[in-house]
Structures are given as C-alpha cells and as structure tokens.
Enzyme design. Structure first.
Site, PDB file in Angstrom:
ATOM      1  N   GLU A  90       0.810  -1.218   0.000  1.00  0.00           N
ATOM      2  CA  GLU A  90       0.000   0.000   0.000  1.00  0.00           C
ATOM      3  C   GLU A  90       0.845   1.270   0.000  1.00  0.00           C
ATOM      4  OE1 GLU A  90      -3.373   0.339  -0.126  1.00  0.00           O
ATOM      5  OE2 GLU A  90      -3.567  -1.826  -0.339  1.00  0.00           O
ATOM      6  N   GLU A  99      -1.737   9.540   0.357  1.00  0.00           N
ATOM      7  CA  GLU A  99      -2.001   9.180  -1.033  1.00  0.00           C
ATOM      8  C   GLU A  99      -1.303  10.162  -1.962  1.00  0.00           C
ATOM      9  OE1 GLU A  99      -5.901   8.607  -3.947  1.00  0.00           O
ATOM     10  OE2 GLU A  99      -6.130   8.751  -1.769  1.00  0.00           O
ATOM     11  N   ASN A 137     -15.106   6.170   6.755  1.00  0.00           N
ATOM     12  CA  ASN A 137     -14.090   5.342   7.390  1.00  0.00           C
ATOM     13  C   ASN A 137     -13.368   6.102   8.511  1.00  0.00           C
ATOM     14  OD1 ASN A 137     -14.213   2.760   6.149  1.00  0.00           O
ATOM     15  ND2 ASN A 137     -13.314   3.616   4.295  1.00  0.00           N
TER      16      ASN A 137
END
Length: 238
Positions: A90, A99, A137
C-alpha cells in the site's frame, strides 16, 4: 469497496532485495510483546519514511491486543507477515504517508452521510499504513479508537501511533470488500488471499489487476520467510 487506495506504488524489488534474512527468526515472544523485533522491522523496511517508527507501531498494538497474539507461534508470525506485506504494498515499502494522487482528494467525501465532511471535502484522502480514506471510514475508525478523526483526519498523518491504529482498526474489525476481517482470515487459516479480498478485492481479485495482486503475494512470501514462518495451508491468492 469503501477503503480505496489509488497510490502510485513504488516498485517492490528494492524492498525484496533486502530480505536476505529469511533464515532469521525473532526471539520467542513473551506475553504482551510483538513477534517482530525492531531489527527485523528495520530490515523489512530499509527505506521507509521516518514517520513510520517501530515505536509507533508497538504503541498502537494495545488497541487490538488479539493482533499477532492469536494461535500458535507460526500463526502469530504469519499474521504479522500478512499485515506488513499488505502495508508494504500500500505504501511502497512505508515510503508514503499520504495518497500520492492529489487529484483524488475531493472524491472521498460522501455527502450522503448525515455528519458530512466537517474537515473539508478534500480532507479524507488516503493516509497511513493501509491508506485509510473516505469520511465514513474516518468516522468509524475514530469512533472505535476514541479519536476524533472525522473533524481532524490529519492526526493520521501527524501521529505515528494513530496512523498505525487506523490500519489495525481496518485489519482487525472490517470486512471491507471481502467476506471476513483480515485478522480472521489468517488466524482461521482461510489464506492470505482473503486478506487481499478484504483490503482491495473489488479491484484485485477474480482476475483483476494481477500485477498488484501478485506484488502482495510476493511480499507476503518474503516477509513470512523473514519472520520464520510459513504462508499457511493454501488460498494464497484471490
């Protein structure tokens, strides 16, 4: 799926080349200790961002005490290897805290949620070892961890322990795109493939994105060897 990752991942070859420690095993774990030593962590992630400290990880473990402590020694090591392999995939070997594709940042605000996006529409991008994203989330993880991540998602990129806790929250409690939690998949011998399905199955399982899926599998094989355990009974892919 609701945990979305769109990282431009670095190649894993450099990371894998450092894992000539396959024959090395951690000392037998005492109660409450982690099956991965700091020396092993450093060798698994030789080029990691300084944000991702070993202490941050071990400080986060208390939030989910069954993680890497369930089952026999081989199972405990296997769970740690599976978790860290997915983390490495990831984050490009723990190089990325956030990100990398900033164009995606505004997409992670689900305005249909009654609590909205109080930190701003573009505030809920991927962060941390499993690149937690979306306002719902952050809300769910924050509620579970008793940290207000909905109003301050930036804690997940400023506090190493909080960042690791968000990853452990998903690993231990969420089915994601799969049929079970990643924790349950490993401790119940359902296979590493089920952890892939849980984390990113909508994009990587059932024949989709084989290169991404295979990168996770190769990392898991390397990390399991490095931690002195096997990959389990089967179902290594999804």
């Amino acid at each position: 799926m609701k945990l979305v990752r769109t990282l431009s991942l670095a190649a894993s070859a450099a990371v894998l080349s450092t894992l000539a420690i396959a024959g090395q095993t951690a000392p037998a774990s005492a109660a409450g200790s982690f099956v991965v030593s700091e020396a092993q962590f450093n060798k698994l992630f030789p080029n990691r961002n300084g944000f991702y400290t070993y202490k941050g990880l071990t400080d986060a473990l208390s939030a989910y005490p069954k993680f890497a402590t369930t089952g026999d020694d081989a199972t405990r090591r296997r769970e740690a290897a599976a978790f860290l392999a997915n983390v490495s995939h990831e984050t490009g070997g723990l190089k990325f805290v956030v990100e990398q594709n900033t164009a995606n940042y505004p997409h992670y605000c689900d305005t249909s949620q009654p609590y909205g996006c109080p930190a701003g529409q573009a505030a809920y991008y991927g962060r941390g070892p499993l690149q937690l994203s979306w306002n719902f989330n952050y809300k769910a993880a924050g509620d579970a961890l008793h940290i207000d991540l909905l109003h301050d998602p930036y804690k997940a990129e400023k506090d190493p322990a909080v960042s690791w806790k968000t990853a452990l929250w998903f690993w231990n409690t969420q089915n994601g795109a799969g049929r079970m939690t990643a924790h349950d998949a490993i401790v119940n011998d359902k296979g590493f493939g089920e952890t892939i399905r849980t984390i990113n199955g909508a994009l990587e399982c059932d024949g989709k994105n084989p290169d991404q899926r295979n990168d996770r599998i190769n990392l898991f094989k390397q990390f399991a060897g490095a931690l002195g355990t096997s990959t389990g009974g089967g179902n290594i892919s999804c």
